[in-house]
Design a protein around this motif. Sequence first.
Motif, PDB file in Angstrom:
ATOM      1  N   VAL A  11     -10.696 -55.718  37.420  1.00  0.00           N
ATOM      2  CA  VAL A  11     -10.367 -55.936  36.016  1.00  0.00           C
ATOM      3  C   VAL A  11     -11.035 -57.223  35.552  1.00  0.00           C
ATOM      4  O   VAL A  11     -11.233 -58.154  36.342  1.00  0.00           O
ATOM      5  N   GLN A  12     -11.383 -57.267  34.280  1.00  0.00           N
ATOM      6  CA  GLN A  12     -12.001 -58.465  33.729  1.00  0.00           C
ATOM      7  C   GLN A  12     -10.948 -59.529  33.447  1.00  0.00           C
ATOM      8  O   GLN A  12      -9.766 -59.206  33.221  1.00  0.00           O
ATOM      9  N   PRO A  13     -11.338 -60.782  33.436  1.00  0.00           N
ATOM     10  CA  PRO A  13     -10.392 -61.844  33.058  1.00  0.00           C
ATOM     11  C   PRO A  13      -9.762 -61.550  31.704  1.00  0.00           C
ATOM     12  O   PRO A  13     -10.439 -61.106  30.775  1.00  0.00           O
ATOM     13  N   GLY A  14      -8.462 -61.783  31.619  1.00  0.00           N
ATOM     14  CA  GLY A  14      -7.716 -61.466  30.413  1.00  0.00           C
ATOM     15  C   GLY A  14      -7.153 -60.055  30.391  1.00  0.00           C
ATOM     16  O   GLY A  14      -6.347 -59.730  29.502  1.00  0.00           O
ATOM     17  N   GLY A  15      -7.550 -59.241  31.324  1.00  0.00           N
ATOM     18  CA  GLY A  15      -7.091 -57.857  31.368  1.00  0.00           C
ATOM     19  C   GLY A  15      -5.738 -57.713  32.039  1.00  0.00           C
ATOM     20  O   GLY A  15      -5.097 -58.700  32.429  1.00  0.00           O
ATOM     21  N   SER A  16      -5.317 -56.449  32.189  1.00  0.00           N
ATOM     22  CA  SER A  16      -4.007 -56.133  32.747  1.00  0.00           C
ATOM     23  C   SER A  16      -4.124 -55.072  33.837  1.00  0.00           C
ATOM     24  O   SER A  16      -5.040 -54.245  33.820  1.00  0.00           O
ATOM     25  N   LYS A  85      -6.377 -63.706  35.680  1.00  0.00           N
ATOM     26  CA  LYS A  85      -7.359 -64.765  35.869  1.00  0.00           C
ATOM     27  C   LYS A  85      -8.096 -64.539  37.177  1.00  0.00           C
ATOM     28  O   LYS A  85      -7.563 -63.903  38.093  1.00  0.00           O
ATOM     29  N   PRO A  86      -9.293 -65.090  37.300  1.00  0.00           N
ATOM     30  CA  PRO A  86     -10.026 -64.936  38.573  1.00  0.00           C
ATOM     31  C   PRO A  86      -9.219 -65.405  39.780  1.00  0.00           C
ATOM     32  O   PRO A  86      -9.337 -64.802  40.860  1.00  0.00           O
ATOM     33  N   GLU A  87      -8.394 -66.416  39.601  1.00  0.00           N
ATOM     34  CA  GLU A  87      -7.586 -66.916  40.721  1.00  0.00           C
ATOM     35  C   GLU A  87      -6.450 -65.975  41.116  1.00  0.00           C
ATOM     36  O   GLU A  87      -5.769 -66.222  42.111  1.00  0.00           O
ATOM     37  N   ASP A  88      -6.253 -64.906  40.367  1.00  0.00           N
ATOM     38  CA  ASP A  88      -5.282 -63.881  40.756  1.00  0.00           C
ATOM     39  C   ASP A  88      -5.880 -62.876  41.747  1.00  0.00           C
ATOM     40  O   ASP A  88      -5.171 -62.015  42.259  1.00  0.00           O
ATOM     41  N   THR A 108      -2.668 -53.823  48.352  1.00  0.00           N
ATOM     42  CA  THR A 108      -3.606 -53.233  47.393  1.00  0.00           C
ATOM     43  C   THR A 108      -4.434 -54.372  46.799  1.00  0.00           C
ATOM     44  O   THR A 108      -3.902 -55.416  46.440  1.00  0.00           O
ATOM     45  N   LEU A 109      -5.747 -54.178  46.723  1.00  0.00           N
ATOM     46  CA  LEU A 109      -6.663 -55.234  46.330  1.00  0.00           C
ATOM     47  C   LEU A 109      -6.787 -55.317  44.816  1.00  0.00           C
ATOM     48  O   LEU A 109      -7.067 -54.320  44.151  1.00  0.00           O
ATOM     49  N   VAL A 110      -6.605 -56.514  44.305  1.00  0.00           N
ATOM     50  CA  VAL A 110      -6.824 -56.815  42.892  1.00  0.00           C
ATOM     51  C   VAL A 110      -7.981 -57.793  42.791  1.00  0.00           C
ATOM     52  O   VAL A 110      -7.945 -58.869  43.396  1.00  0.00           O
ATOM     53  N   THR A 111      -8.997 -57.414  42.041  1.00  0.00           N
ATOM     54  CA  THR A 111     -10.165 -58.267  41.840  1.00  0.00           C
ATOM     55  C   THR A 111     -10.317 -58.536  40.352  1.00  0.00           C
ATOM     56  O   THR A 111     -10.429 -57.594  39.553  1.00  0.00           O
ATOM     57  N   VAL A 112     -10.287 -59.819  39.996  1.00  0.00           N
ATOM     58  CA  VAL A 112     -10.443 -60.217  38.595  1.00  0.00           C
ATOM     59  C   VAL A 112     -11.795 -60.904  38.463  1.00  0.00           C
ATOM     60  O   VAL A 112     -12.005 -62.003  38.972  1.00  0.00           O
ATOM     61  N   SER A 113     -12.696 -60.225  37.777  1.00  0.00           N
ATOM     62  CA  SER A 113     -14.066 -60.732  37.692  1.00  0.00           C
ATOM     63  C   SER A 113     -14.764 -60.109  36.494  1.00  0.00           C
ATOM     64  O   SER A 113     -14.501 -58.970  36.127  1.00  0.00           O
ATOM     65  N   SER A 114     -15.662 -60.893  35.926  1.00  0.00           N
ATOM     66  CA  SER A 114     -16.469 -60.363  34.830  1.00  0.00           C
ATOM     67  C   SER A 114     -17.789 -59.817  35.358  1.00  0.00           C
ATOM     68  O   SER A 114     -18.609 -59.313  34.585  1.00  0.00           O
TER      69      SER A 114
END
Length: 114
Positions: A11-16, A85-88, A108-114
């Motif tokens: 998911v992109q930063p700011g997303g859910s 946030k990316p740190e999530d 479950t893997l969560v990746t926050v990145s643009s």
Amino acid sequence: VQLQASGGGLVQPGGSLRLSCAAAGFNFRLNTLGWYRQAPGKQRDFVANITSGRSTNYADSVKGRFTVARDNVKRTMSLQMNNLKPEDTAVYYCQTEYRYRIYWGQGTLVTVSS
């Protein structure tokens, strides 16, 4: 005791994202359930939990952005994550204690990145 986490992704930063944890093998409605996360190269940290009475606790880093909930009929716990946030970025695990033992889901893997 079985715990199965799902719902991770990119998911992109700011997303859910909404994570879910399905449980079996214990008296679900009586247990406190928790979410933890482990970023690459770091220790596993507490994120949030919810008691049998539906009281909730959150790590300071996620307060106001994450919401934990439970459905005692479906035997599931969820984690709604907003303003990510990316740190999530981390592997997220659900957890419970039963008969003095700690049980973990597979993550479950969560990746926050643009």
